[in-house]
Enzyme design. Structure first.
Site: not given
Ligand code: F6P
Length: 323
Positions: A11, A72, A103, A126, A128, A130, A172
């Site tokens: 992303g 992706r 990730d 990212t 996120d 994460d 997510r």
């Protein structure tokens, strides 16, 4: 090392362009050749590779998205796909790589480099946030600011109607956007995947608030919450509170776009500069992160292995401040 490749993968996140700019300019400053790989691992497989000059990265530091495009790639998950990618790198004489992604990018890198040990350094890109090995990821700050701006607007209309709103933000597997935008907007509750959601407690809290004549309820839910997304939460609320006036707003991909914040531009520039210098210094298969304002290198395997823990003080504070 004279020839390096740079790519963005997974992303996109605001600030990726600033990172590409830093990588290209640092490499060329150090007399290296830089090759842009378009569309991440998929472009690597297809040989979508071109030589970059300093002017290719002019006027991009302020732009969202990524000039290198992203993807992706399912094909990269196969042995054949990775063999093709390696062949393309060899054909272009690429001796080192800078990977900008999240990730999935680092998981892919781990598998790839086990088979084909090409020197590589990663940058955390990212929204996120994460990934272990860094306090912030490129794009997170901008995404949270975008969410905050949107949620503030939602609060105006929620307040005007005495309505309940369930706002779904991205994430997510991670609740950082939800947690931070929720705190910044004074959300009445925040539901994130890292903490088990007990919907009965959520509803009980709303009922208590209603008794105290608190009429506006703004719940922020991460898309990956264990209970479900905003529509699931709305359904559960209406089962217990059939009279409630509930609306759902899913912020979606607006969180991924837009001009990067100053924080993301500076972070991306620092990380890009540090990544090329790490490659030059022979540091490989590591991600450059920023911890306590310092550039820190963490092996790819550790970056994806550790899951972040939401600090207990933040959880306690969120509960108290939303009562
Ligand atoms: O890049 C991270 C992310 O924005 C997640 O928060 C979200 O779940 C996912 O990407 C969406 O991916 P896509 O754009 O491929 O639908």
């Amino acid at each position: 090392m004279n020839k390096i490749g740079v790519m963005t993968s997974g992303g996109d996140s605001p600030g990726m362009n600033a990172a590409i700019r830093a990588v290209v300019r640092t490499a060329i400053f150090n007399k290296m050749e830089v090759f842009g790989i378009r569309r991440g691992y998929q472009g690597m497989i297809e040989g979508d590779i071109f030589k970059m000059e300093t002017t290719d990265v002019s006027n991009i530091i302020q732009r969202g998205g990524t000039i290198l495009k992203t993807a992706r790639s399912k094909e990269f998950m196969t042995l054949e796909g990775r063999a093709k990618a390696y062949a393309q790198l060899m054909q272009n004489g690429i001796e080192g790589l800078v990977l900008i992604g999240g990730d999935g990018t680092f998981r892919g890198a781990n598998v790839f480099f086990e088979q084909y040990p090409i020197p590589a350094v990663g940058l955390p890109g990212t929204i996120d946030k994460d990934l272990a090995g860094t306090d912030f990821t490129i794009g997170f700050d901008t995404a949270v600011n975008t969410a905050v701006e949107a949620i503030d607007k939602i609060r105006d209309t929620a307040d005007a109607h005495n309505r309940m709103f369930v706002v779904e933000v991205m994430g997510r597997d991670a609740g950082y956007i939800a947690l931070n935008s929720g705190i910044a907007c004074g959300a009445e509750d925040i539901l994130i995947p890292e903490l088990r959601t007990d919907i009965h407690l959520v509803i009980q809290k709303i009922k208590e608030d209603v008794r105290r004549k608190k009429n506006v309820h703004l719940l922020v839910v991460a898309e990956g919450d264990d209970f479900g997304g905003a529509e699931d939460v709305k359904k559960a609320l209406l089962q217990d509170l059939p009279e409630a006036d509930v609306r759902v707003c899913i912020l979606g991909h607006i969180q991924r776009g837009g001009a990067p914040s100053f924080a993301d531009r500076v972070l991306a520039s620092r990380l890009g500069f540090a990544a090329v210098n790490a490659l030059r210094a022979g540091k490989h298969q590591v991600m450059v992160g920023q911890i306590n304002n310092e550039m820190v290198l963490t092996p790819f395997a550790e970056v994806v292995k550790q899951k972040a823990i939401i600090p207990a003080d933040l959880q306690a504070m969120t509960y108290v401040l939303s009562t």
